[in-house]
Design an enzyme around this catalytic site. Structure first.
Site, short mmCIF file in Angstrom:
data_model
loop_
_atom_site.label_atom_id
_atom_site.label_comp_id
_atom_site.label_asym_id
_atom_site.label_seq_id
_atom_site.Cartn_x
_atom_site.Cartn_y
_atom_site.Cartn_z
N GLU A 90 42.96 40.66 35.42
CA GLU A 90 42.62 40.90 36.83
C GLU A 90 42.60 42.40 37.01
OE1 GLU A 90 42.13 41.69 40.22
OE2 GLU A 90 44.26 41.33 40.61
N CYS A 134 44.18 45.51 44.96
CA CYS A 134 42.84 45.34 44.40
C CYS A 134 41.94 44.62 45.40
CB CYS A 134 42.89 44.60 43.08
SG CYS A 134 43.90 43.14 43.12
#
Length: 514
Positions: A285, A319
């Site tokens: 990720e 993020c």
């Protein structure tokens, strides 16, 4: 077992909750400066070389000293994990899950204590810290239940005279490399998903937040995890990170962090090293450049709030943070004005004070990088508010809005990971979708509109792993909004989703002729 609903967030408007959290902060204050060992096979190992974890809101304050593993200890941890895997993989899935459920119950009882460590070590404001701990509890509860659901495998057909079965077995030893920004939730979630699936792991936490990871490892062993299942190996990426990613006995790598490091891990893991008999699996990720899109048929107050809170929650160090606002030209000026006014109400300061909406950024390196982007923004756009930083005591940067950015500008394309949002004007809905999809990433996005046709078009065309309508683009809940993205945002491994555990397992078919 009763179905799980996610861990509620604490209401700090209630005096008793405020008082309980303040007591937890006082307790954690009394625990500062302790030493934390490397843990291999349940054995505590103190090393000469240590990570000094500091409070990003107060650089003078040391949170703790954490021993660093070198290659020799990394190898020792690998051997321990390999040996333990032979027994751990044979544990009944429900017995593995029971340890995880117990850990969740213990974490729930110590919720404010762990959140207080997040305030101190990661610079998280109260609400952000509370949400991080709640998410960690959610991951434990959710993955434990998922294991119980898949433990028998899935039914397959059998013809006359045969009996076929399809089930999952664990992979082996995994390397967990966790990030600073959700130093409890993501660290715990990635670790527990691997463990409950029957794997053994080496956990290398982020070097800026190793103490909260050490506390979690302690908790897992208190919950009854057998020695050697979870090995705690803080250390330098260059020294032990590469060594473990390259190791022929590493079966999988679970990484959360920057695109640059994620791509490097993927590349290294693809190389077959001597003695390696499998293709390593990488679960990655890796970040985003996420857009809040505002139509000319939108609630403009909701639009401004969605932009501001998506951009500046935890100082933009997510993020999923909305670092781009793409707004229809008809409403652009109004939304910009509302967003600037709302941003000016945000308080910034020490996160130990409940009244501060924003705390510091994580460290000196981040501070300098974000301040450099602010200088780029002054060249590329129009500074509307913020734009200043102060690193005299801690790493504080004001929430910053730049207007009138070109859709291909650096501020619109590059992940900043700080409290900076770029505003860009769009001609029509086609133009909005073009801009929304014009980055290398594809993690989260939001569309604020009351136009049903546009919602359905965005559902098809807006190419992100997590798309939200009429709300901000951060704050995915485990089991509700499985989280992970497309393109350079990673392998779209949907954390907190129904197929996440399967990434840590392999399927085996057995066919018996009767």
């Amino acid at each position: 077992m009763k179905p799980y609903t996610h861990e509620p967030f604490t209401n700090f408007a209630e005096e008793k909750n405020k008082q309980a959290f303040q007591e937890a902060l006082n307790y954690v204050q009394s625990q500062l400066g302790k030493e934390y060992p490397v843990i291999i096979g349940g054995e505590s190992i103190h090393t000469d070389k240590k990570i000094t974890s500091i409070n990003p809101a107060n650089k003078e304050e040391v949170i703790g000293q954490v021993s660093m593993a070198d290659q020799e200890l990394a190898e020792k941890a690998m051997q321990e994990a390999l040996t333990t895997f032979e027994t751990w993989k044979k544990w009944k899935p429900e017995h593995r899950a029971n340890i995880i459920f117990r850990a969740a119950a213990m974490l729930r009882r110590r919720k404010h204590e762990f959140s207080a460590y997040l305030v101190k070590e990661a610079g998280k404001p109260w609400k952000e810290a509370d949400a991080d701990t709640a998410e960690a509890i959610d991951f434990l509860e959710y993955y434990g239940r998922q294991m119980l659901r898949i433990k028998e495998g899935f039914p397959v057909n059998s013809r006359d005279g045969e009996f076929n079965q399809f089930h999952y077995i664990p992979l082996g030893v995994g390397i967990i490399i966790s990030p600073f920004n959700f130093p409890l939730a993501i660290m715990a979630g990635t670790t527990v998903a691997a463990i409950v699936s029957g794997n053994t792991v080496l956990l290398k936490p982020a070097n800026s937040t190793p103490v909260v990871a050490a506390k979690f490892v302690e908790l897992m062993y208190e919950a009854g995890l057998p020695k050697g299942v979870l090995n705690f190996v803080p250390g330098s990426g260059a020294q032990i990170g590469d060594y473990l990613v390259d190791h022929p006995k590493t079966r999988f790598v679970s990484f959360t962090g920057s695109r640059e490091v994620g791509c490097r891990i993927n590349e290294r893991a693809a190389k077959i090293n001597p003695g390696q008999i499998w293709i390593k699996r990488v679960i990655a990720e890796m970040g985003g450049k996420d857009t809040v899109v505002v139509d000319n048929d939108a609630d403009l107050d909701l639009a401004a709030a969605s932009i501001v809170y998506s951009a500046f929650g935890f100082s933009g160090q997510k993020c999923s943070a909305g670092s781009r606002a793409v707004i229809h030209q008809d409403v652009y000026d109004v939304v910009l004005e509302k967003a600037v006014a709302l941003t000016k109400t945000l308080t910034i300061g020490n996160p130990e004070d409940l009244n501060n909406y924003m705390g510091p950024v994580i460290d000196d390196k981040s501070f300098k990088k974000i301040m450099n982007y602010i200088e780029v923004g002054k060249e590329e756009g129009r500074l509307m508010t913020g734009g200043e930083g102060d690193d005299s005591k801690g790493y504080f940067i004001q929430p910053t809005i730049f207007a009138d950015l070109d859709e291909k500008s650096r501020l619109m394309q590059e992940e900043i990971f700080g409290p900076v949002v770029a505003f860009c004007k769009a001609r029509d809905f086609d133009h909005m979708m073009t801009i929304a999809n014009n980055t290398d990433y594809g993690l989260t996005g939001a569309l604020i509109t009351n136009n049903r046709e546009h919602i359905e078009r965005a559902r098809e065309e807006f190419h992100v792993g997590n798309l939200y309508f009429n709300r901000g683009c951060t704050g995915a809940i485990v089991g509700y909004q499985p989280f992970g993205g497309f393109n350079m945002s990673g392998t779209d491994s949907k954390a907190g989703g129904p197929d996440y555990l399967l990434l840590h397992m392999q399927a085996k078919t057995t066919a018996e002729t009767l």
